[in-house]
Design a protein around this motif. Structure first.
Motif, mmCIF file in Angstrom:
data_model
loop_
_atom_site.group_PDB
_atom_site.id
_atom_site.type_symbol
_atom_site.label_atom_id
_atom_site.label_comp_id
_atom_site.label_asym_id
_atom_site.label_seq_id
_atom_site.Cartn_x
_atom_site.Cartn_y
_atom_site.Cartn_z
ATOM 1 N N MET A 150 112.475 -4.774 -1.601
ATOM 2 C CA MET A 150 112.858 -4.446 -2.763
ATOM 3 C C MET A 150 111.467 -3.462 -3.596
ATOM 4 S SD MET A 150 114.813 -7.043 -5.663
ATOM 5 C CE MET A 150 114.673 -8.549 -4.885
ATOM 6 N N ASP A 151 112.298 -2.750 -3.966
ATOM 7 C CA ASP A 151 110.950 -2.217 -4.804
ATOM 8 C C ASP A 151 111.564 -1.969 -6.488
ATOM 9 O OD1 ASP A 151 109.428 -1.232 -2.899
ATOM 10 O OD2 ASP A 151 110.527 0.785 -3.293
ATOM 11 N N ILE A 152 111.119 -2.775 -7.471
ATOM 12 C CA ILE A 152 110.853 -2.863 -8.515
ATOM 13 C C ILE A 152 110.694 -2.109 -9.623
ATOM 14 C CG2 ILE A 152 111.150 -4.497 -10.213
ATOM 15 C CD1 ILE A 152 111.525 -6.875 -8.594
ATOM 16 N N ASP A 153 111.771 -1.061 -10.451
ATOM 17 C CA ASP A 153 110.511 -0.905 -11.099
ATOM 18 C C ASP A 153 110.306 -1.700 -12.161
ATOM 19 O OD1 ASP A 153 110.141 1.184 -13.481
ATOM 20 O OD2 ASP A 153 112.013 2.286 -13.586
ATOM 21 N N PHE A 154 108.779 -1.728 -12.313
ATOM 22 C CA PHE A 154 108.217 -2.721 -12.889
ATOM 23 C C PHE A 154 107.779 -2.222 -14.908
ATOM 24 C CE2 PHE A 154 106.936 -4.897 -9.438
ATOM 25 C CZ PHE A 154 107.745 -6.427 -9.593
ATOM 26 N N ASP A 155 107.937 -0.795 -14.854
ATOM 27 C CA ASP A 155 107.613 -0.621 -15.800
ATOM 28 C C ASP A 155 108.472 -0.795 -17.398
ATOM 29 O OD1 ASP A 155 105.130 0.772 -15.927
ATOM 30 O OD2 ASP A 155 105.945 2.079 -15.319
ATOM 31 N N ARG A 156 110.224 -0.684 -16.225
ATOM 32 C CA ARG A 156 111.341 -0.901 -16.871
ATOM 33 C C ARG A 156 111.869 -2.193 -17.521
ATOM 34 N NH1 ARG A 156 117.504 -0.583 -16.126
ATOM 35 N NH2 ARG A 156 116.698 -0.550 -14.264
ATOM 36 N N LEU A 157 111.428 -3.047 -16.418
ATOM 37 C CA LEU A 157 111.529 -4.502 -16.704
ATOM 38 C C LEU A 157 110.438 -4.610 -17.855
ATOM 39 C CD1 LEU A 157 112.495 -6.671 -15.359
ATOM 40 C CD2 LEU A 157 110.866 -7.193 -13.796
ATOM 41 N N TYR A 186 116.954 -3.745 -11.205
ATOM 42 C CA TYR A 186 115.846 -3.240 -11.419
ATOM 43 C C TYR A 186 114.691 -2.400 -10.150
ATOM 44 C CZ TYR A 186 115.715 -5.194 -16.148
ATOM 45 O OH TYR A 186 116.126 -5.375 -17.903
ATOM 46 N N CYS A 187 116.111 -2.367 -9.258
ATOM 47 C CA CYS A 187 115.497 -1.908 -8.416
ATOM 48 C C CYS A 187 115.759 -0.419 -8.218
ATOM 49 C CB CYS A 187 115.908 -2.254 -7.096
ATOM 50 S SG CYS A 187 115.886 -3.936 -6.330
ATOM 51 N N GLU A 188 113.873 0.743 -7.907
ATOM 52 C CA GLU A 188 114.600 2.077 -7.877
ATOM 53 C C GLU A 188 115.083 2.065 -6.106
ATOM 54 O OE1 GLU A 188 110.360 2.631 -7.649
ATOM 55 O OE2 GLU A 188 110.783 2.553 -9.520
ATOM 56 N N ALA A 237 108.778 -15.910 -30.148
ATOM 57 C CA ALA A 237 108.730 -15.051 -29.635
ATOM 58 C C ALA A 237 107.331 -13.616 -29.410
ATOM 59 C CB ALA A 237 110.437 -13.823 -29.658
ATOM 60 N N LEU A 238 107.399 -12.927 -30.525
ATOM 61 C CA LEU A 238 106.086 -12.228 -30.932
ATOM 62 C C LEU A 238 105.204 -12.573 -30.111
ATOM 63 C CD1 LEU A 238 105.085 -9.619 -32.882
ATOM 64 C CD2 LEU A 238 104.652 -11.321 -34.014
ATOM 65 N N MET A 239 104.760 -14.396 -29.830
ATOM 66 C CA MET A 239 103.947 -14.097 -28.649
ATOM 67 C C MET A 239 103.883 -13.803 -27.456
ATOM 68 S SD MET A 239 100.923 -14.617 -31.030
ATOM 69 C CE MET A 239 100.509 -15.321 -29.819
ATOM 70 N N GLY A 240 105.152 -14.440 -26.930
ATOM 71 C CA GLY A 240 105.846 -13.450 -25.604
ATOM 72 C C GLY A 240 105.623 -12.319 -25.125
ATOM 73 N N ALA A 241 105.999 -11.389 -26.155
ATOM 74 C CA ALA A 241 106.031 -10.076 -26.391
ATOM 75 C C ALA A 241 104.571 -9.424 -25.996
ATOM 76 C CB ALA A 241 106.430 -9.086 -26.933
ATOM 77 N N PHE A 242 103.521 -9.879 -26.809
ATOM 78 C CA PHE A 242 102.267 -9.674 -26.351
ATOM 79 C C PHE A 242 102.063 -10.283 -24.775
ATOM 80 C CE2 PHE A 242 101.994 -10.575 -30.599
ATOM 81 C CZ PHE A 242 101.263 -8.715 -31.374
ATOM 82 N N ASP A 243 102.123 -11.612 -24.083
ATOM 83 C CA ASP A 243 102.054 -12.718 -23.037
ATOM 84 C C ASP A 243 102.698 -11.180 -21.929
ATOM 85 O OD1 ASP A 243 100.785 -14.353 -23.635
ATOM 86 O OD2 ASP A 243 102.533 -16.174 -23.905
ATOM 87 N N ILE A 244 103.543 -10.599 -21.877
ATOM 88 C CA ILE A 244 104.516 -9.929 -21.492
ATOM 89 C C ILE A 244 104.198 -8.237 -21.376
ATOM 90 C CG2 ILE A 244 106.258 -8.551 -21.249
ATOM 91 C CD1 ILE A 244 108.377 -10.513 -22.633
ATOM 92 N N GLU A 245 103.330 -7.991 -21.925
ATOM 93 C CA GLU A 245 102.608 -6.554 -22.123
ATOM 94 C C GLU A 245 101.253 -6.846 -21.272
ATOM 95 O OE1 GLU A 245 103.219 -3.784 -23.221
ATOM 96 O OE2 GLU A 245 105.045 -4.306 -24.100
ATOM 97 N N SER A 246 100.534 -7.808 -20.699
ATOM 98 C CA SER A 246 99.225 -7.949 -19.516
ATOM 99 C C SER A 246 99.306 -8.996 -18.216
ATOM 100 C CB SER A 246 98.206 -9.361 -20.455
ATOM 101 O OG SER A 246 98.842 -9.330 -21.377
ATOM 102 N N ALA A 247 101.309 -8.975 -18.489
ATOM 103 C CA ALA A 247 101.947 -9.864 -17.094
ATOM 104 C C ALA A 247 101.663 -9.422 -15.906
ATOM 105 C CB ALA A 247 103.117 -10.648 -17.575
ATOM 106 N N SER A 248 101.090 -10.280 -14.626
ATOM 107 C CA SER A 248 100.941 -9.112 -13.471
ATOM 108 C C SER A 248 102.910 -9.020 -13.071
ATOM 109 C CB SER A 248 100.720 -10.205 -12.540
ATOM 110 O OG SER A 248 101.292 -11.687 -12.411
#
Length: 59
Positions: free
Chosen positions: A1-8, A57-59, A28-39
């Motif tokens: 499964m190829d996931i569009d990680f940018d869109r996710l 989210y599959c391509e 939630a604001l802190m969570g948004a910052f964590d999402i930006e750097s998440a693997s």
């Protein structure tokens, strides 16, 4: 499964920003910052925790 990680990543961040601005939930604001750097593995876990269907989210 190829996931569009940018869109996710974008959808997860938008959801967190919405919770912050719409409901004033500060964590939630802190969570948004964590999402930006998440693997990719962390993004998958966050999506599953939120109940998102990764098939959307599959391509």
């Amino acid at each position: 499964m190829d996931i569009d990680f940018d869109r996710l990543r974008s959808d997860l961040a938008d959801d967190s920003y919405g919770a912050f601005y719409g409901g004033g939930f500060g964590g939630a604001l802190m969570g948004a910052f964590d999402i930006e750097s998440a693997s990719e593995d962390e993004l998958i876990q966050l999506a599953e925790d939120k109940g998102l269907d990764l098939e959307d989210y599959c391509e």
